[in-house]
Design an enzyme around this catalytic site. Structure first.
Site, PDB file in Angstrom:
ATOM      1  N   VAL A  24       0.950  -1.050  -0.046  1.00  0.00           N
ATOM      2  CA  VAL A  24       0.048  -0.008  -0.036  1.00  0.00           C
ATOM      3  C   VAL A  24       0.786   1.130   0.279  1.00  0.00           C
ATOM      4  O   VAL A  24       1.659   1.320   0.896  1.00  0.00           O
ATOM      5  CB  VAL A  24      -0.761   0.040   1.145  1.00  0.00           C
ATOM      6  CG1 VAL A  24      -1.815   1.214   1.096  1.00  0.00           C
ATOM      7  CG2 VAL A  24      -1.676  -1.138   1.197  1.00  0.00           C
ATOM      8  N   LYS A  25       0.727   2.086  -0.959  1.00  0.00           N
ATOM      9  CA  LYS A  25       1.601   3.332  -0.920  1.00  0.00           C
ATOM     10  C   LYS A  25       0.744   4.297  -0.074  1.00  0.00           C
ATOM     11  O   LYS A  25       0.083   5.104  -0.697  1.00  0.00           O
ATOM     12  CB  LYS A  25       1.699   3.763  -2.459  1.00  0.00           C
ATOM     13  CG  LYS A  25       2.861   4.764  -2.666  1.00  0.00           C
ATOM     14  CD  LYS A  25       3.394   4.818  -4.118  1.00  0.00           C
ATOM     15  CE  LYS A  25       4.156   6.207  -4.197  1.00  0.00           C
ATOM     16  NZ  LYS A  25       5.377   6.207  -3.430  1.00  0.00           N
ATOM     17  N   SER A  26       0.978   4.168   1.192  1.00  0.00           N
ATOM     18  CA  SER A  26       0.014   4.930   1.889  1.00  0.00           C
ATOM     19  C   SER A  26       0.877   6.154   2.623  1.00  0.00           C
ATOM     20  O   SER A  26       2.036   6.133   2.783  1.00  0.00           O
ATOM     21  CB  SER A  26      -0.511   4.215   3.093  1.00  0.00           C
ATOM     22  OG  SER A  26       0.409   3.518   3.851  1.00  0.00           O
ATOM     23  N   TYR A  49       5.189   6.534   5.222  1.00  0.00           N
ATOM     24  CA  TYR A  49       6.062   7.509   4.956  1.00  0.00           C
ATOM     25  C   TYR A  49       6.645   8.477   6.252  1.00  0.00           C
ATOM     26  O   TYR A  49       7.593   9.076   6.148  1.00  0.00           O
ATOM     27  CB  TYR A  49       5.681   8.605   3.695  1.00  0.00           C
ATOM     28  CG  TYR A  49       5.937   7.885   2.500  1.00  0.00           C
ATOM     29  CD1 TYR A  49       7.131   7.981   1.945  1.00  0.00           C
ATOM     30  CD2 TYR A  49       4.954   7.241   2.036  1.00  0.00           C
ATOM     31  CE1 TYR A  49       7.140   7.186   0.634  1.00  0.00           C
ATOM     32  CE2 TYR A  49       4.878   6.361   0.934  1.00  0.00           C
ATOM     33  CZ  TYR A  49       5.997   6.382   0.171  1.00  0.00           C
ATOM     34  OH  TYR A  49       6.188   5.637  -1.075  1.00  0.00           O
TER      35      TYR A  49
END
Ligand code: PPE
Length: 305
Positions: A159-161, A165
């Site tokens: 998941v590029k959530s 980050y």
């Protein structure tokens, strides 16, 4: 990497709004709980016009990220693709970075994201070399972070959530504090995962290796493209778990990512890897030839504006 070169318009929930007006309420759910998924995409100026690299694949990954966190995107991949192309044209940009983000907006507080509305935004702006001037040509110094990559059963790498980050930011700040240009994160089992904003590859005895997705890295589209480019050149590629000493003793090491493109790594933890090597240089040239529309066999990756 710091200041944003502003464009004129931002696409928000189906409408174009002036850059300065694309705001959100301070009690937006995503700001408090990290409930946002996003993409990073690049548009290159080619001889045939502006081409967005793997735009549809990026929007599909956005939908997958959203799906995993239980967010039903109110726009189809096709709608997002068309909106992006129109936005680039409206802003009269020939090349740019593209940042679509879908997030839980204003309307509910508390951990449960479901009562909060879903907002979708696409922003575009000019963005040059990600890891600093000279990075693409000479490579950068990287350091192994003391922060571990969050586990795949905590905040999944798939998941590029926004939530992921925080992990990247901690590692990146530490790397800068230690005088490095970028961090490399190991996962909780001690295997190499990725950079704070890139996938990682090594070359040893003319074989390329990169960690498998199951070791917690993002399924990078640049990673995926590079694997295909290498295999097409008959350079063997293996997806295998790597430990930190594999990095130290590699012949060549490089990062891949939309922002970082293909950035060579010149040293890791102050152990010299060296100048960008032949495999790195060949693949980097190949990559740039592809995105600038010079290799007809990969033209289906370029989506012209
Ligand atoms: N891993 C991470 C953690 C990551 O952030 C990226 C992209 C990748 C791998 C490579 O994925 P791909 O772009 O599909 O090849 N990082 C994006 C955001 C960087 C940022 O600082 O923001 C990017 O490169 O756009």
């Amino acid at each position: 990497m710091a200041a944003i070169a502003e464009a004129e318009y931002i696409w928000k929930n189906g409408e174009l709004v002036p850059w300065a007006d694309a705001t959100t309420h301070v009690l937006s759910h995503a700001l408090h709980y990290g409930t946002a998924v996003f993409e990073g995409i690049r548009c290159y100026k080619t001889e045939k016009g502006s081409a967005v690299f793997r735009l549809t694949d990026h929007m599909e990954r956005l939908r997958r990220s959203a799906f995993i966190i239980g967010m039903d995107l109110p726009y189809s991949v096709e709608e997002l693709v068309e909106a992006t192309k129109a936005l680039i044209k409206t802003n009269k940009l020939e090349s740019c970075y593209i940042r679509p983000i879908a997030y839980r907006g204003y309307g509910a507080v508390g951990v449960n994201p479901r009562p909060a509305p879903i907002d979708v935004v696409i922003a575009v702006w000019p963005w040059d070399a990600y890891l600093g001037e000279g990075a693409l040509e000479n490579g950068i110094a990287a350091g192994i972070s003391s922060w571990r990559q969050r586990g795949i059963n905590s905040i999944p790498g798939a998941v590029k959530s926004s939530a992921s980050y925080l992990n990247s930011g901690l590692a990146h700040m530490e790397a800068l504090d230690h005088g490095y240009g970028e961090a490399i994160l190991l996962n909780e089992s001690g295997y190499v995962a990725e950079g704070s904003g890139e996938n990682i590859f090594i070359v040893r005895d003319d074989v390329i290796s990169t960690p498998p997705i199951s070791d917690g890295c993002l399924e990078g589209l640049t990673r995926n493209s590079l694997i295909e480019l290498a295999l097409d050149l008959d350079i063997p590629v293996v997806e295998e778990s790597l430990v930190r000493t594999d990095l130290y003793t590699a012949d060549e090491v490089f990062f891949t990512g939309t922002a970082a493109e293909l950035t060579p790594i010149a040293s890791i933890d102050n152990r010299k890897i060296g100048e960008p090597g032949p495999v790195t240089k060949t693949l980097q040239k190949r990559f740039f030839d592809v995105v600038y529309g010079k290799l007809p066999e990969y033209e289906d990756w370029n989506e012209y504006v």
